[in-house]
Design an enzyme around this catalytic site. Structure first.
Site, PDB file in Angstrom:
ATOM      1  N   SER A 201       0.809  -1.218   0.000  1.00  0.00           N
ATOM      2  CA  SER A 201       0.000   0.000   0.000  1.00  0.00           C
ATOM      3  C   SER A 201       0.843   1.270   0.000  1.00  0.00           C
ATOM      4  CB  SER A 201      -0.945  -0.001   1.202  1.00  0.00           C
ATOM      5  OG  SER A 201      -1.813  -1.117   1.145  1.00  0.00           O
ATOM      6  N   HIS A 247       0.864   4.236   4.491  1.00  0.00           N
ATOM      7  CA  HIS A 247       0.160   4.915   3.401  1.00  0.00           C
ATOM      8  C   HIS A 247       0.635   6.356   3.256  1.00  0.00           C
ATOM      9  CE1 HIS A 247      -3.557   2.035   3.464  1.00  0.00           C
ATOM     10  NE2 HIS A 247      -2.400   1.386   3.450  1.00  0.00           N
TER      11      HIS A 247
END
Length: 297
Positions: A201, A247
């Protein structure tokens, strides 16, 4: 015919007076290179748009031809999505191994795991020292659930080829790796006393940031990319169990690296792009070392 009468010639006309080929002096020729005007024989002449050229002039012409490049200076290729497909393939192979073959060993040894010195049994994982720092990279290829890898690879399949086509294979791969490591090192800096996460991610968020930068650079439509980013940020901060640190780190490092790659001036493009990647790696190294000072032995 009397013995003292001259004989008439019945053979071909003599080639005396014709120059010899510059590579084969014993071969007379009446053809010259259209560029350097040196005499060339049929063995050496290369057909050109007008007349013939010698091998040296043909080679010099090829050497002076500029290699086609991508929008931001990378080597152009007919297949603009090769690296993207290879990354997807690598992620899928690791997922199969971790979920079905080397369970649970691969998940334990490749995850973004860290336990600080204040944790019982610590330091462990990344905080334990350089022998465990490989986890910063391997965790970006590790998925344990089908839906997790499915979502990440779907976004990679969507965003990867346009970026790869614009940047070129090497620059795109550098962007992906830098974004993934940015997510891992920022997560370690913030939560290295106790964490354990997996997934690509961070790299994926880096590609989202790079897509926004590319739209800004090309003056393209921003709304779809920004809306996609906002949606993913909402999911990131609203659902438990999602490592928002990876992230956010991937998004920032990927976006900044993309800006260096895409806004580099043409006359110093290679230097500026190299410094952009090196600068991002330096920031990640600094985050890692600060994290080690906080959580390591």
């Amino acid at each position: 015919m009397l013995p003292d009468e001259p004989r008439s010639s019945t053979g071909p006309a003599p080639e005396a007076g014709l120059p010899g080929c510059y590579r084969h002096p014993g071969t007379p020729t009446g053809v010259s290179c259209t560029r350097c005007e040196r005499p060339i024989c049929p063995q050496c002449m290369v057909t050109a748009s007008v007349g013939f050229q010698c091998p040296e002039c043909v080679g010099a012409g090829h050497a002076g031809t500029r290699r086609p490049t991508t929008r931001f200076g990378g080597a152009s290729s007919a297949d603009g999505g090769l690296v993207t497909r290879l990354l997807i393939g690598a992620n899928v192979v690791v997922w199969v191994l971790a979920a079905y073959v080397l369970t649970p060993r691969l998940g334990q040894t490749w995850s973004l795991f860290s336990a600080g010195r204040d944790i019982l049994g610590g330091p462990a994982g990344i905080a334990d020292g350089p022998d465990q720092w490989y986890r910063l990279l391997t965790a970006t290829f590790l998925h344990l659930e089908w839906w997790h890898i499915g979502l990440n690879m779907l976004v990679l399949f969507w965003l990867g080829p346009p970026l790869e086509e614009a940047l070129g294979r090497l620059r795109f791969l550098a962007l992906y790796v830098v974004a993934g490591l940015g997510g891992s090192t920022f997560a370690f800096l913030v939560a290295g006393d106790w964490m354990n996460s997996v997934g690509a991610s961070g790299a994926i968020f880096g590609l989202i940031g790079a897509t926004i930068v590319m739209q800004l650079r090309n003056r393209g439509p921003l709304a779809p990319a920004v809306a996609f980013l906002v949606f993913n940020l909402i999911v990131t901060f609203s659902r438990p169990g999602i490592d928002w640190r990876a992230h956010l780190g991937g998004l920032v490092l990927g976006g900044l690296t993309a800006a260096g790659l895409m806004y580099a001036p043409r006359e110093r493009r290679g230097l500026v792009q190299g410094l952009a990647v090196a600068g991002a790696v330096a920031v990640e190294a600094a985050m890692l070392l600060i994290g080690m000072s906080l959580y390591g032995s």
